[in-house]
Write a protein that holds these residues in place. Structure first.
Motif, short mmCIF file in Angstrom:
data_model
loop_
_atom_site.label_atom_id
_atom_site.label_comp_id
_atom_site.label_asym_id
_atom_site.label_seq_id
_atom_site.Cartn_x
_atom_site.Cartn_y
_atom_site.Cartn_z
N PRO A 83 64.86 97.55 19.31
CA PRO A 83 65.38 97.38 20.68
C PRO A 83 65.54 98.73 21.37
O PRO A 83 66.15 99.65 20.84
CB PRO A 83 66.74 96.71 20.46
CG PRO A 83 66.64 96.08 19.11
CD PRO A 83 65.76 96.99 18.30
N GLY A 105 61.82 94.38 25.68
CA GLY A 105 62.98 95.19 25.38
C GLY A 105 62.89 95.94 24.07
O GLY A 105 63.92 96.29 23.48
N HIS A 106 61.65 96.23 23.64
CA HIS A 106 61.45 96.93 22.37
C HIS A 106 60.47 98.08 22.53
O HIS A 106 59.64 98.09 23.44
CB HIS A 106 60.88 95.97 21.31
CG HIS A 106 61.79 94.85 20.94
ND1 HIS A 106 61.89 93.71 21.71
CD2 HIS A 106 62.66 94.69 19.90
CE1 HIS A 106 62.77 92.88 21.15
NE2 HIS A 106 63.25 93.46 20.06
N ALA A 129 60.91 91.37 14.99
CA ALA A 129 62.10 91.28 15.85
C ALA A 129 62.18 89.95 16.57
O ALA A 129 63.14 89.70 17.32
CB ALA A 129 62.07 92.43 16.87
#
Length: 230
Positions: A101, A118-119, A155
């Motif tokens: 993140p 968002g990574h 993730a």
């Protein structure tokens, strides 16, 4: 032997494995009937290195031994964009994120979707396990490096393919003991034999097989590299 690099593109392929300790499965999808390369075949996500892959930030790099082995009989620095390409192709073709993140300002065009999740990409869980050069005479030729990664490193939800592109259809987790029922490229069958032997081991292999094809024929080599300190 010298590899003629004319029209040969560096490429990365990702083998995601889950349920290692019970019923090992790998993530695969089917290429389209009109695809120029391996039409209709079930394959792992992967593709060629793009120009922007060498500029993306990696939260953590490949393990040192993997980087060293990748650059045996290859150009210096290729490990970095290969790792990035592996993560990008996994995202594009399956919607799965291998990253940490973080906010990411001004990503390259091919990375906008990944950044919007968002990574930033994280290559530390990738294990370099195989290299294969497409034989001469094929419509496209790749110098492909295969990376193995455990689904626990993702993730994202490993069963959610909602963000995937349409490059692969029928995305699914296939048990290793059922794969023989699918239409696979020859080299995928070879790689799967190597992966099956490593299903319970997440450490870098003792050496990496290199299936080398050129005008002089096909040769199996082993890429060892130097042992790295703990």
């Amino acid at each position: 032997m010298t590899i003629d690099k004319t029209a040969i593109r560096d490429a990365a392929t990702v083998i995601v494995m889950r349920d290692r300790d019970s019923a090992p499965k790998v993530l695969m999808g089917q290429r389209g009937a009109k695809a120029a390369f391996m039409p209709n075949k079930f394959v792992f996500p992967g593709g060629a290195v793009d120009a922007g892959d060498s500029t993306v930030p990696l939260h953590r790099p490949l393990p040192a031994l993997c980087r060293e082995r990748i650059e045996i009989d290859a150009r210096a620095g290729i490990a970095y964009p290969l790792a990035a390409a592996a993560i990008r192709e996994l995202w594009e073709e399956t919607g799965q994120v291998l990253g940490a993140p973080a906010d990411w300002a001004a990503p390259p065009p091919d990375w906008h979707g990944f950044a919007a999740s968002g990574h930033v990409p994280d290559a530390s869980a990738l294990r370099f396990v195989f290299r294969a050069l497409t034989p001469p005479g094929r419509p496209r030729r790749f110098d492909a490096r295969f990376f193995l990664v455990d689904a626990d490193a993702l993730a994202t939800d490993p069963d959610d393919f909602g963000a995937a592109s349409d490059e692969l259809s029928h995305l699914q987790w296939i048990e290793l003991d059922r794969i023989r029922h699918f239409d696979l490229p020859f080299i995928t069958e070879v790689v799967l034999a190597e992966v099956a032997a490593r299903a319970a081991d997440d450490s870098p292999p003792a050496s990496v097989p290199f299936f080398r094809n050129d005008d002089e024929g096909s040769t199996f080599l082993q890429l060892h590299g130097r042992p790295m300190p703990d």
